[in-house]
Design a protein around this motif. Sequence first.
Motif, mmCIF file in Angstrom:
data_model
loop_
_atom_site.group_PDB
_atom_site.id
_atom_site.type_symbol
_atom_site.label_atom_id
_atom_site.label_comp_id
_atom_site.label_asym_id
_atom_site.label_seq_id
_atom_site.Cartn_x
_atom_site.Cartn_y
_atom_site.Cartn_z
ATOM 1 N N GLY A 225 30.367 -27.115 -37.325
ATOM 2 C CA GLY A 225 29.491 -27.295 -38.471
ATOM 3 C C GLY A 225 28.041 -27.321 -38.061
ATOM 4 O O GLY A 225 27.705 -27.700 -36.931
ATOM 5 N N LEU A 226 27.178 -26.919 -38.990
ATOM 6 C CA LEU A 226 25.736 -26.948 -38.760
ATOM 7 C C LEU A 226 25.185 -28.201 -39.418
ATOM 8 O O LEU A 226 25.199 -28.332 -40.644
ATOM 9 N N THR A 227 24.681 -29.117 -38.603
ATOM 10 C CA THR A 227 24.272 -30.407 -39.122
ATOM 11 C C THR A 227 23.045 -30.915 -38.375
ATOM 12 O O THR A 227 22.369 -30.146 -37.692
ATOM 13 N N PHE A 228 22.762 -32.205 -38.505
ATOM 14 C CA PHE A 228 21.618 -32.803 -37.824
ATOM 15 C C PHE A 228 22.116 -33.804 -36.788
ATOM 16 O O PHE A 228 23.221 -34.331 -36.875
ATOM 17 N N GLU A 229 21.281 -34.055 -35.802
ATOM 18 C CA GLU A 229 21.681 -34.775 -34.594
ATOM 19 C C GLU A 229 22.306 -36.135 -34.867
ATOM 20 O O GLU A 229 23.371 -36.461 -34.338
#
Length: 341
Positions: A225-229
Amino acid sequence: MKKRTSLFLCLIMLTLTLAACSSGDKKTGGDSKELTVYSPHPLEFTEPLVKDFENETGIKVELISAGSGELLKRVESESKNPLSDVLWGGSISTLSSKKDLFEKYESSNEEDVIDSYKNTDGYITRFSVVPSVIMVNTNLIGDVKVEGYEDLLNKELKGTIANADPSKSSSSFEHLINQLYAMGEGVPDDGWDYVSDFVKNLDGKLLSGSSAVYKGVADGEYTVGLTFEEAALNYVKNGAPVEVVYPEEGTIAKADGMAIIKDANNLENAKKFVDYVTGKEVQQKITSELNRRSVLKGIEIDPKSGMKDLNDVKVIKDDEEWSNDNKEELLGKYKDIFTSN
């Protein structure tokens, strides 16, 4: 007759004075002990900080959580009668395009903010630094290599990639910007061929918000998935079968923001909240305990947290003014690509 006239005039003056005071209290917060905060941040992140703020100030906070796009639309629709005082979260590019909805304010901690994350526009206070990352489910990935964006074009991953609608998710929009600059080698217009190929590998799946991405990967619904840290590191810290990948082509590490809503009913309390969460004690806490990078100078990173020093990550930059000015056009182009696949 004169006495009646004098009494009547006194009553009128008293009424006007009370009305003026009431109006002033509403605008400045007066003695109010209430605050309403809209936030797209995960509840497990916001609730501990809100509780600490309530305990320290005696101000009762109503916290309303939803996607950044949804909350910003709510602020816009409520502009003539604000129902919230603070919008806490969202990318700078998302908030900058709607500055007319916010009060001008500079926090009391601004002088301690890292130069590149200062509130230069006067409206949006930078709260934390949020690198874009790829989250991988280690139980599902098998032998498929994922070290960056290019690897997400692997046909074995088709339909197993979690990605949110960039018009509804700030973190997803930041990934779009990151992809354009990283895969276009610094020229965003050259990155659209990659985006088109990436969208094909989504196989028609576009999620409604940021939380659906990281929850979907952690729960095994999606492989990557493309997410935030911070969202990904939380699952690593709690022992979930996931790992964090900083795209080898380059990661954009932007600050997210917060702003006081124009004509906020509890303006003074809103200012106190902005000052509180940007203070050194809270900024150290979000880094040490909540896996979020601080915008302040001198905040230490715990090496055991899994958070990489940005000196060990390939960090790239975008032209924020270009990203902000062209946001609607970029979202329109992305929508056209998605609907045509």
